[in-house]
Enzyme design. Structure first.
Site, PDB file in Angstrom:
ATOM      1  N   CYS A  64       0.865  -1.227  -0.019  1.00  0.00           N
ATOM      2  CA  CYS A  64       0.106   0.041   0.008  1.00  0.00           C
ATOM      3  C   CYS A  64       0.824   1.253   0.086  1.00  0.00           C
ATOM      4  O   CYS A  64       1.917   1.395   0.761  1.00  0.00           O
ATOM      5  CB  CYS A  64      -0.842  -0.035   1.232  1.00  0.00           C
ATOM      6  SG  CYS A  64      -1.964   1.490   1.332  1.00  0.00           S
ATOM      7  N   ARG A  67      -0.251   4.835   3.054  1.00  0.00           N
ATOM      8  CA  ARG A  67       0.017   4.654   4.643  1.00  0.00           C
ATOM      9  C   ARG A  67       0.157   5.694   5.409  1.00  0.00           C
ATOM     10  O   ARG A  67       0.378   5.893   6.651  1.00  0.00           O
ATOM     11  CB  ARG A  67       1.127   3.581   4.856  1.00  0.00           C
ATOM     12  CG  ARG A  67       0.553   2.204   4.420  1.00  0.00           C
ATOM     13  CD  ARG A  67       1.781   1.233   4.694  1.00  0.00           C
ATOM     14  NE  ARG A  67       2.618   0.946   3.328  1.00  0.00           N
ATOM     15  CZ  ARG A  67       3.737   0.381   3.488  1.00  0.00           C
ATOM     16  NH1 ARG A  67       4.201  -0.216   4.589  1.00  0.00           N
ATOM     17  NH2 ARG A  67       4.522   0.210   2.574  1.00  0.00           N
ATOM     18  N   TRP A 236      -8.622   5.453  -0.095  1.00  0.00           N
ATOM     19  CA  TRP A 236      -9.383   5.668  -1.227  1.00  0.00           C
ATOM     20  C   TRP A 236      -8.711   5.415  -2.632  1.00  0.00           C
ATOM     21  O   TRP A 236      -7.467   4.998  -2.403  1.00  0.00           O
ATOM     22  CB  TRP A 236      -9.483   7.201  -1.237  1.00  0.00           C
ATOM     23  CG  TRP A 236      -8.099   7.986  -0.730  1.00  0.00           C
ATOM     24  CD1 TRP A 236      -7.015   8.280  -1.460  1.00  0.00           C
ATOM     25  CD2 TRP A 236      -7.856   8.507   0.592  1.00  0.00           C
ATOM     26  NE1 TRP A 236      -6.144   8.932  -0.790  1.00  0.00           N
ATOM     27  CE2 TRP A 236      -6.650   9.169   0.508  1.00  0.00           C
ATOM     28  CE3 TRP A 236      -8.593   8.529   1.804  1.00  0.00           C
ATOM     29  CZ2 TRP A 236      -5.970   9.807   1.487  1.00  0.00           C
ATOM     30  CZ3 TRP A 236      -8.145   9.214   2.633  1.00  0.00           C
ATOM     31  CH2 TRP A 236      -6.859   9.810   2.744  1.00  0.00           C
ATOM     32  N   GLU A 241      -5.045   2.999 -10.562  1.00  0.00           N
ATOM     33  CA  GLU A 241      -5.674   1.502 -10.105  1.00  0.00           C
ATOM     34  C   GLU A 241      -6.998   1.397 -11.105  1.00  0.00           C
ATOM     35  O   GLU A 241      -7.251   0.204 -11.492  1.00  0.00           O
ATOM     36  CB  GLU A 241      -6.192   1.485  -8.651  1.00  0.00           C
ATOM     37  CG  GLU A 241      -5.213   1.522  -7.661  1.00  0.00           C
ATOM     38  CD  GLU A 241      -5.649   1.591  -6.291  1.00  0.00           C
ATOM     39  OE1 GLU A 241      -6.183   0.443  -5.654  1.00  0.00           O
ATOM     40  OE2 GLU A 241      -5.876   2.717  -5.600  1.00  0.00           O
TER      41      GLU A 241
END
Length: 345
Positions: A64, A67, A236, A241
């Site tokens: 991720c 963070r 979010w 993506e």
């Protein structure tokens, strides 16, 4: 061997007390946890331990990039719920809370854990919201990644409209080998953004849209040796993506050829870089559309800078930052972002 590893439990309890000084010395809690594991095979986290553990899991999520905001995670303690009807209702509430009228909030909803001889319920969907895929005459209408789950839902009685962007129902399995229950998503849980382009009016005619809350629902949250298999989590979206993967991948919506054709690009050879040019315009449309709709989304340049701020903050506190380079570096213009040039191992 106990169901829950007492060493992992002790490591977590010590870290909790080390990073939460107000909790005091850990010795008393360590004794209680060891005794509970010895007696029952596992142990129950306090609400404070659960909230800290969930945030710690996000802080350490190597794949991720977002963070920096791990402390802001809203942790919903729903461990008392294990029935499919209750889980579905709270998953829908999760989507409403996270959607927040477009100002997306990071949320995790933690349901009952696995216990000795009592495996917890599972959500079979990869995400709380995802689009179905429907096989028609050898082709797939919608999202091919959602075809298998759509087929299973139809076997369970779900009636689908075979739309390109049809949200899948939620499938919940209370016990292994039991027949799953399915639940259609209420309209107010599925915030969606229709896609348009700032420079090309024809883009809106493509009829593309995407949902606002990327709530992962098939990953197990592990805290101090206790496994929570039903713990949907969302941050979010990063624009890439959607624009560089979900809508562009050949095994997903595969839109690059269509966009290139409408742009009038020469697609006769890879050397014209038509895919690259179409990909940039597709990503621009995603960012533009979410911004126009007032829905939170991040771009890969800004989020890369934020990630390095997170790394620097963790380093100042003497903590490592687990990072999988292949996931942290964005799939568009990777070499233009600062994370590309960093050793993230």
């Amino acid at each position: 061997m106990p169901f829950t590893d007492p060493d992992r439990a002790a490591e977590f309890i010590r870290q909790f007390h080390r990073e939460q000084p107000a909790a005091g010395a850990p010795e008393s809690r360590l004794r209680a946890v060891r005794e509970e594991i010895g007696r029952t095979g596992s142990y129950r986290h306090t609400p404070a331990e659960l909230a800290y553990g969930a945030k710690l899991a996000w802080r350490n999520a190597a794949r991720c990039i977002g963070r920096l905001y791990w402390r802001s995670l809203v942790v919903r303690d729903l461990r008392h719920l294990s029935a499919a009807d209750d889980i579905a209702a709270e998953c829908f509430e999760h989507l409403r809370l996270a959607g927040n009228g477009g100002r997306i909030r990071p949320v995790v909803s933690v349901f009952a854990p696995d216990l000795p001889g009592r495996p917890a319920a599972r959500i079979l969907n990869q995400q709380l919201v995802r689009y179905a895929g429907h096989r028609v005459d050898g082709a797939v209408i919608g999202d091919p990644a959602g075809a298998a789950l759509a087929a299973r839902a139809r076997e369970l009685g779900w009636k689908c409209a075979e739309d390109r962007f049809e949200p899948l129902p939620l499938l919940i399995q209370e016990r292994p080998d039991e027949r799953p229950h399915w639940y259609g998503l209420p309209d107010d849980t599925t915030l969606e953004v229709p896609l348009s382009h700032p420079d090309h009016a024809w883009f809106a005619e493509l009829g593309l849209r995407w949902y606002a809350v990327p709530a992962i629902s098939d990953m197990t949250l592990e805290i101090g040796g206790v496994r929570y298999p039903t713990a949907p989590f969302n941050g979010w979206y990063l624009g890439t993506e959607i624009g560089a993967r979900n809508l562009a991948d050949a095994d997903r919506y595969d839109m690059l050829g269509t966009v290139a054709e409408r742009l009038g690009l020469d697609t006769s050879s890879d050397r014209t870089l038509w895919r690259d040019r179409a990909l940039v315009e597709l990503n621009l449309a995603v960012l533009h559309s979410f911004q126009e709709a007032g829905v939170t989304i991040a771009d890969h340049h800004t989020e890369s800078e934020r990630f390095l701020r997170h790394v620097a903050q963790e380093r100042r506190l003497g903590r490592p930052t687990p990072a999988d380079w292949s996931w942290i570096v964005p799939p568009v213009s990777g070499g233009l972002t600062p994370v590309y040039h960093r050793n993230l191992h």
